[in-house]
Design a protein around this motif. Structure first.
Motif, mmCIF file in Angstrom:
data_model
loop_
_atom_site.group_PDB
_atom_site.id
_atom_site.type_symbol
_atom_site.label_atom_id
_atom_site.label_comp_id
_atom_site.label_asym_id
_atom_site.label_seq_id
_atom_site.Cartn_x
_atom_site.Cartn_y
_atom_site.Cartn_z
ATOM 1 N N ALA A 165 89.717 58.834 47.316
ATOM 2 C CA ALA A 165 89.181 57.778 46.452
ATOM 3 C C ALA A 165 88.414 58.404 45.300
ATOM 4 N N ASN A 166 88.206 57.607 44.246
ATOM 5 C CA ASN A 166 87.516 58.096 43.060
ATOM 6 C C ASN A 166 86.818 56.930 42.366
ATOM 7 N N VAL A 167 85.594 57.151 41.938
ATOM 8 C CA VAL A 167 84.828 56.146 41.194
ATOM 9 C C VAL A 167 84.891 56.493 39.705
ATOM 10 N N ASP A 168 85.179 55.488 38.859
ATOM 11 C CA ASP A 168 85.220 55.718 37.419
ATOM 12 C C ASP A 168 84.517 54.575 36.704
ATOM 13 N N GLU A 169 84.690 54.519 35.391
ATOM 14 C CA GLU A 169 83.965 53.523 34.601
ATOM 15 C C GLU A 169 84.468 52.102 34.816
ATOM 16 N N LYS A 170 85.657 51.930 35.402
ATOM 17 C CA LYS A 170 86.197 50.597 35.643
ATOM 18 C C LYS A 170 85.931 50.087 37.060
ATOM 19 N N GLY A 171 85.439 50.923 37.926
ATOM 20 C CA GLY A 171 85.222 50.580 39.325
ATOM 21 C C GLY A 171 85.568 51.756 40.212
ATOM 22 N N TRP A 172 86.521 51.561 41.105
ATOM 23 C CA TRP A 172 86.962 52.698 41.903
ATOM 24 C C TRP A 172 88.422 52.531 42.300
ATOM 25 N N THR A 173 89.051 53.648 42.627
ATOM 26 C CA THR A 173 90.465 53.660 42.967
ATOM 27 C C THR A 173 90.678 54.403 44.275
ATOM 28 N N ALA A 174 91.782 54.093 44.929
ATOM 29 C CA ALA A 174 92.138 54.770 46.185
ATOM 30 C C ALA A 174 93.644 54.951 46.232
ATOM 31 N N GLU A 175 94.073 56.044 46.856
ATOM 32 C CA GLU A 175 95.481 56.296 47.110
ATOM 33 C C GLU A 175 95.679 56.596 48.584
ATOM 34 N N MET A 176 96.806 56.131 49.126
ATOM 35 C CA MET A 176 97.135 56.344 50.534
ATOM 36 C C MET A 176 98.570 56.852 50.649
ATOM 37 N N LYS A 177 98.767 57.725 51.622
ATOM 38 C CA LYS A 177 100.094 58.241 51.961
ATOM 39 C C LYS A 177 100.233 58.131 53.477
ATOM 40 N N ILE A 178 101.043 57.168 53.916
ATOM 41 C CA ILE A 178 101.120 56.807 55.330
ATOM 42 C C ILE A 178 102.496 57.199 55.871
ATOM 43 N N PRO A 179 102.552 58.121 56.821
ATOM 44 C CA PRO A 179 103.858 58.493 57.393
ATOM 45 C C PRO A 179 104.473 57.326 58.169
ATOM 46 N N PHE A 180 105.769 57.117 57.983
ATOM 47 C CA PHE A 180 106.453 56.091 58.756
ATOM 48 C C PHE A 180 106.436 56.407 60.251
ATOM 49 N N SER A 181 106.248 57.682 60.595
ATOM 50 C CA SER A 181 106.196 58.052 62.013
ATOM 51 C C SER A 181 104.988 57.461 62.716
ATOM 52 N N GLN A 182 103.971 57.039 61.939
ATOM 53 C CA GLN A 182 102.771 56.455 62.539
ATOM 54 C C GLN A 182 102.892 54.937 62.685
ATOM 55 N N LEU A 183 103.967 54.361 62.149
ATOM 56 C CA LEU A 183 104.195 52.918 62.246
ATOM 57 C C LEU A 183 105.324 52.645 63.232
#
Length: 879
Positions: A165-183
């Motif tokens: 995650a990262n906080v910037d001047e517009k708010g904050w952002t997040a990225e996720m990478k989810i393996p299909f093997s966990q679903l």
């Protein structure tokens, strides 16, 4: 009995005939997000800066869930989803006009503190179960498995996935990478999954959802939106192998000439955990020689009523996915599967002669355990658990210096199987459970059951958009063993078949088996409008026995219950939401005796400033207790009334607190209790938090059971006036250097002190007045003395013939316990961890004439403690 049946039938009538009342549910259209396969792979750094994300469109228009449901949130949220052959990628932009106020609270994994987003994926698309992936504004990850359509959130699940995650001047952002093997998902050409995203603005205590779910709508997972566009996904069978190594050093006070307690021990242990995907739906978990050294100690407790105490499971293998095996068939803690039975304390102590010493294991060794669990695309939930514990032996050092071994626990096999099947468009299910415990007694342990079996069925049906429900279960238990073991079961405090004055149960010393039943039926309204209500019936037959691999506190009960609740769910003026409930219950035994009639009124308010208040009051009458005299006749307790209240401050602030009070008052001043609770949480900066909870119970009971003695041909059930003060303080400190490195401290001093006076014995146990129920000993009948071993006792000359008729030990006590635990955890790569643990503890008796604080001070600073230093390393191999 007629009253129970009449009231239960009325409850059913009430539930079915009021289903048309209340305002109808609001129509909410189902939202759909169509994803696409990625062209380029993004770097997961939380910034959403690469053009790889341009392959898909943003989606937004979140709707507030709390506090003002159905309105636009203070700040909007938008997201993107894309995928490749092995991973699902999610990007989230959480807009915020005041970035400096975003709460970036650092915790260890599953801390769920500060601003955060939850990605909710129902990949089964069964509308009851979901996988939840959480990222906070500080980049801390968390995961949960949600079952029962949102009623059960299990954070013990720890899959391997990637986020930042990262906080910037517009708010904050997040990225996720989810393996299909966990679903878990099926084999369709195009996958259609349930999908939703929840955002929490922590400082405002505000939640918003991508797919709106009105507050009066029953269910949560079933109401999610949908994720489309997942084409030609291939099954990613999970394979994870995690070996571990443990180094442990114990330091403790040397115990005289005991060769097994010379002041220190050192040991090395190793084992293996594995997770194997049998199919894309079903997983096999294995553990060989598991180690639980980093597990937090159990809290201190004293059980003056004689019943067993429930302790929550904390061992990782049994905690993960434990909801699959749960079968809570009645009320309270009763469950057909209580995993603390596996690897528990040995059933025997060593039989020592004078001058001998023994090294007895604290727990039975778990040789291995396996879990097979999952949910299929066609609606089957399956779980099988198998575990074997070893023969345990105490090593005994004899007076002549030689050693011998004595068995203290037999080889035991535990089996638990669980299944449920969804149908009726996922609005209903039926299920079952079967457990088996087999012990290899080998001609020994005649006091234990040779085998124990339990089975049960359960069901739930909902209708009218899940507003109304009916559910139930029924269980059967069967235990077999020697005559001695079955007689012991009949005489245990859970049953007490030997109790006097009862004609429907009796001890049969020739029995070699016991069969019992239990169950519950309940119906009610759980959604729609402002009213909620339910009613039902619970029973536990006298012969029921679950305690070989389950938990059962008491039998011989039939309970009727009914509850109504009214909700104000739309914020107005000074409150966010309000609820008021009224409940009533009646308890009978299988002899048809009314043992309690109880009612309670409770109210809860969440205020506009995020403070909260709860208060309640109630009363119990016709209170009778079959187990109170430990095998004696049925006892009538004094009618009582109670009231309580608590309030707390805004949990989103750096400092928050809770204050609570409970009072119980009985007729004729027989029983009085005051309970005081104060707790606080403080987070002075993002990486450090602390919590402190203080609980003080002050109880005075003129009829505390002490013991039973013979007087001629009669029994004397001896009671006394106890002043029992119990105090515990629990301190937790958490420091996180980053989301993968944390230091946690847990400490709890606990003390319970009991002082007795005004001893008496039972005269007429069911008399209406307390003064008629007991006779007090006068000063000429009772005297304090010392027995041959130097212990304080009371001798009773009841008939005043200058000869002691019987005696009992002085029951005063002051038990003090200190438990501390310091854990440093480093997840050096995803799924692989290092633990550094220091555990320190002591327990013992102090002078009951001292104050609580003096007793704790003496135990902490004057009594040598036991120290354990432990290093545990794990490495997870993932395919």
């Amino acid at each position: 009995m007629k009253f129970i049946l009449t009231l239960f039938i009325f409850t059913l009538f009430f539930a079915f005939n009021l289903q048309g009342q209340g305002r109808s549910l609001q129509k909410v259209s189902k939202r759909i997000y169509t994803t696409k396969k990625l062209v380029k792979t993004p770097i997961i750094d939380g910034k959403i800066s690469e053009d790889a994300w341009d392959a898909v469109e943003w989606s937004s228009d979140f709707v507030e869930k709390e506090p003002n449901e159905g309105t636009p949130p203070t700040y909007q949220t938008k997201f993107k989803v894309m995928y490749d052959a092995k991973y699902l990628y999610v990007a989230i932009r959480a807009l915020d006009g005041e970035p400096a106020l975003i709460q970036q609270r650092l915790t260890r994994r599953d801390g769920f503190a500060g601003d955060r987003v939850n990605v909710i994926i129902d990949s089964y698309h069964d509308k009851r179960t979901a996988f939840v992936f959480t990222t906070t504004a500080a980049g801390v990850k968390g995961e949960e498995i949600v079952t029962q359509n949102g009623s059960n959130w299990d954070e013990s699940w720890n899959p391997i996935w990637y986020t930042d995650a990262n906080v910037d001047e517009k708010g904050w952002t997040a990225e996720m990478k989810i393996p299909f093997s966990q679903l878990r998902f099926g084999n369709a050409k195009e996958q259609i999954w349930g999908f939703n995203i929840n955002r929490t603005i922590f400082r405002l205590q505000e939640r918003s959802l991508w797919q709106r779910i009105p507050n009066d709508q029953a269910g949560f997972i079933s109401e999610a939106g949908e994720l489309h566009g997942l084409i030609d996904l291939k099954s990613q069978k999970q394979l994870e192998i995690q070996p571990f190594t443990v180094l442990q050093y114990d330091n403790y006070p040397k115990e005289g000439s005991n060769p097994f307690r010379d002041g220190s021990d050192f040991k090395v242990n190793a084992g293996l955990d594995a997770k194997i995907g049998i199919t894309n739906d079903l997983t096999l978990d294995l553990t060989i020689n598991p180690d639980f050294g980093q597990v937090e100690a159990d809290p201190g407790t004293i059980a003056l009523d004689g019943f067993q105490v429930f302790f929550r499971e904390q061992r990782p293998f049994f905690v993960e996915n434990k909801n699959i095996f749960d079968f809570k068939f009645a009320n309270g803690r009763d469950n057909l599967f209580y995993s603390r039975r596996i690897g528990g304390n040995p059933q025997r102590n060593a039989d020592l002669q004078n001058g001998e010493f023994a090294d007895t294991p604290k727990n039975s060794t778990i040789l291995g355990a396996a879990k097979f669990s999952g949910k299929t695309q066609n609606g089957w939930s399956l779980g099988v658990l198998e575990s074997v514990t070893a023969n345990e032996f105490a090593e005994i050092r004899q007076v002549d210096g030689k050693t011998r071994e004595e068995i203290v626990a037999p080889l035991t096999n535990y089996l638990v199987t669980r299944a449920q099947k969804d149908f009726n468009e996922r609005n209903s299910y039926v299920g079952g459970i079967f457990t088996a415990t087999h012990r290899n007694l080998d001609g020994n342990f005649s006091e234990l059951h040779k085998a124990a079996y339990t089975g049960g069925i359960d069901f739930r049906h909902t209708w009218r958009k899940r507003e109304f429900y009916v559910e139930g279960n029924s269980i059967l238990s069967y235990v077999t063993g020697s005559e001695k073991s079955i007689e012991k079961t009949q005489r245990s405090i859970t049953r007490l078949f030997q109790r006097a004055g009862t004609d429907y149960v009796d001890v049969d010393a020739t029995r070699t088996s016991l069969t019992g039943t239990g169950g519950k039926i309940e119906t009610g309204k759980q959604g729609g409008g402002n009213w909620r209500y339910n009613g039902g019936f619970i029973w536990r037959s006298p012969e029921l026995e679950l305690n070989d691999v389950g938990f059962l506190r008491q039998t011989d009960e039939m309970i009727q219950f009914v509850e109504g609740k009214y909700l104000w769910q739309v914020p107005k003026g000074i409150y966010r939401d309000v609820s008021v409930s009224l409940e009533q219950s009646s308890t009978y035994d299988f002899g048809g005796n009314l043992n309690k009639f109880r009612y309670e009124l409770e109210g809860n308010v969440n205020w506009e400033n995020n403070w909260w208040t709860e208060a309640g009051a109630g009363a119990s009458s016709q209170i009778h207790r079959n187990a109170f005299l430990r095998g004696g006749p049925r006892w009538r307790a004094a009618n009582d009334a109670f009231y309580y209240g608590s309030f707390g401050s805004d949990r989103s602030k750096k400092f928050s607190f809770k204050v609570g009070y409970l009072a119980v008052r009985s007729e004729e001043d027989v029983f009085n209790r005051n309970r005081y609770v104060f707790s606080m949480n403080y987070q002075p900066f993002d990486s450090f938090s602390m919590s402190l909870e203080n609980v003080l119970n002050q109880t005075e009971n003129k009829t505390q059971y002490i013991t039973t003695r013979d007087f001629g041909n009669s029994k004397r059930y001896i009671l006394g006036n106890i002043e029992n003060d119990t105090w515990s303080t629990t301190l937790r400190l958490n420091y996180s250097l980053n989301p993968n490195f944390s230091v946690q401290f847990y400490g709890q001093p606990f003390i319970s002190r009991g002082r007795y006076s005004n001893f008496n014995f039972v005269n007429n146990p069911t008399a209406a007045s307390f003064s008629d129920r007991v006779n007090f000993y006068n000063s000429n009948q009772i005297s304090e003395a010392t027995n041959t071993s130097g212990g304080a006792i009371y001798t009773i000359d009841e008939n005043l013939d200058n000869t002691a008729d019987y005696s009992f030990r002085k029951p005063d006590f002051s038990f003090v316990q200190l438990q501390t635990n310091l854990v440093v955890r480093w997840e050096y790569i995803a799924g692989s961890e290092l633990f550094f643990v220091w555990a320190r503890g002591s327990s013992g008796s102090q002078d009951f004439n001292d104050s609580l604080t003096d007793s704790v001070d003496s135990q902490v600073f004057d009594v040598p403690a036991n120290d354990t230093f432990l290093i545990k390393a794990t490495y997870r191999f993932v395919r």
